[in-house]
Motif scaffolding. Structure first.
Motif, PDB file in Angstrom:
ATOM      1  N   HIS A  66     -29.183  -7.353  12.094  1.00 56.39           N
ATOM      2  CA  HIS A  66     -30.337  -7.109  11.224  1.00 56.39           C
ATOM      3  C   HIS A  66     -31.103  -5.869  11.667  1.00 56.39           C
ATOM      4  O   HIS A  66     -31.504  -5.037  10.844  1.00 56.39           O
ATOM      5  CB  HIS A  66     -31.255  -8.336  11.201  1.00 56.39           C
ATOM      6  CG  HIS A  66     -32.379  -8.196  10.239  1.00 56.39           C
ATOM      7  ND1 HIS A  66     -33.684  -8.022  10.630  1.00 56.39           N
ATOM      8  CD2 HIS A  66     -32.395  -8.136   8.881  1.00 56.39           C
ATOM      9  CE1 HIS A  66     -34.456  -7.885   9.565  1.00 56.39           C
ATOM     10  NE2 HIS A  66     -33.704  -7.951   8.490  1.00 56.39           N
ATOM     11  N   LYS A 101     -30.976  -3.604   8.733  1.00 57.85           N
ATOM     12  CA  LYS A 101     -32.152  -4.029   7.937  1.00 57.85           C
ATOM     13  C   LYS A 101     -31.729  -4.808   6.692  1.00 57.85           C
ATOM     14  O   LYS A 101     -32.489  -4.950   5.743  1.00 57.85           O
ATOM     15  CB  LYS A 101     -33.028  -2.826   7.502  1.00 57.85           C
ATOM     16  CG  LYS A 101     -33.423  -1.910   8.634  1.00 57.85           C
ATOM     17  CD  LYS A 101     -34.503  -2.551   9.501  1.00 57.85           C
ATOM     18  CE  LYS A 101     -34.881  -1.664  10.669  1.00 57.85           C
ATOM     19  NZ  LYS A 101     -34.708  -2.270  11.977  1.00 57.85           N
ATOM     20  N   ASN A 153     -36.109 -10.967   6.297  1.00 54.21           N
ATOM     21  CA  ASN A 153     -36.746 -10.824   7.620  1.00 54.21           C
ATOM     22  C   ASN A 153     -37.113 -12.131   8.318  1.00 54.21           C
ATOM     23  O   ASN A 153     -37.785 -12.113   9.344  1.00 54.21           O
ATOM     24  CB  ASN A 153     -38.014  -9.952   7.542  1.00 54.21           C
ATOM     25  CG  ASN A 153     -37.691  -8.584   7.013  1.00 54.21           C
ATOM     26  OD1 ASN A 153     -36.741  -7.946   7.483  1.00 54.21           O
ATOM     27  ND2 ASN A 153     -38.436  -8.147   6.007  1.00 54.21           N
TER      28      ASN A 153
END
Ligand code: IMP
Length: 196
Positions: free
Chosen positions: A59, A63, A127
């Motif tokens: 991640h 992203k 996220n």
């Protein structure tokens, strides 16, 4: 448009098994397909922490929404070993045959051959991290059988079957498998959270 998730693994067996459960509902891309060439570390003492580490490394790098999975074989008579060390049980080379040899040697003379595979999936979606677990109970046999699958498959018979995982097709393994159970929870979660 279908949701795309990067699967943080270099293990093609895991990819094939999870794709067979996920089908076309979500677009799963491997590290190689995403153009990422790294060997993600597994430095921790639990499957949960290693799964989190793998998804968070990918991640941070991309992203993008992604998931990882970490699986261990937990043998009752060995106090849960090889567990988090399953891949490296007989050394850093991660040799499947050497790992099986060490496992069978350590079980010589033990009456209790109960074991379970435990899979942890760590999903990072928008996220935030979510964990899913799948368990498959069974036993370790004394001689290897079958040549399909990977890892400890030739010595593991799941409860409810008389075949080892290595004697099964992916579809047959899915009936029992830890990875299928964890993957179904992942799919359910993605659907419930409006992800298509
Ligand atoms: P990891 O999740 O990549 O750390 O893999 C742990 C190790 O457990 C693998 O190298 C295999 O030896 C073993 N393993 C993981 N999943 C399975 C499975 O479904 N069948 C047999 N062995 C497995």
């Amino acid at each position: 448009m279908r949701t795309t998730l990067i699967f943080a693994t270099n293990n093609q067996h895991k990819v094939d098994e999870m794709r067979s459960v996920i089908g076309n509902e979500f677009n799963i891309i491997t590290l190689r397909e995403a153009g990422i060439d790294i060997d993600i570390p597994e430095p921790h003492d639990s499957l949960e922490k290693n799964a989190s580490e793998k998804s968070s490394v990918i991640h941070q790098l991309t992203k993008q929404n992604c998931f990882s999975e970490d699986t261990g074989l937990e043998v009752i008579a060995l106090n849960g070993e090889p567990g988090v060390m399953s891949a490296r049980y007989a050394g850093k080379t991660k040799d499947f045959q050497k790992n099986i040899d060490k496992l069978l040697a350590n079980l010589v003379g033990k009456d209790d051959r109960h074991a379970q595979f435990r899979t942890l999936i760590s999903l990072i979606l928008d996220n935030k991290e979510y964990l899913f677990e799948g368990i498959c109970e069974g036993k370790i046999i004394t001689d290897q059988k079958g040549n399909k699958g990977f890892g400890y498959d030739p010595v593991f018979i799941p409860n409810g079957s008389n075949k080892t995982f290595a004697e099964m097709t992916i579809e047959e393994k899915n009936v029992f498998s830890h990875r299928r159970k964890a993957t179904e929870q992942l799919i359910q979660f993605l659907k419930e959270n409006g992800t298509h």
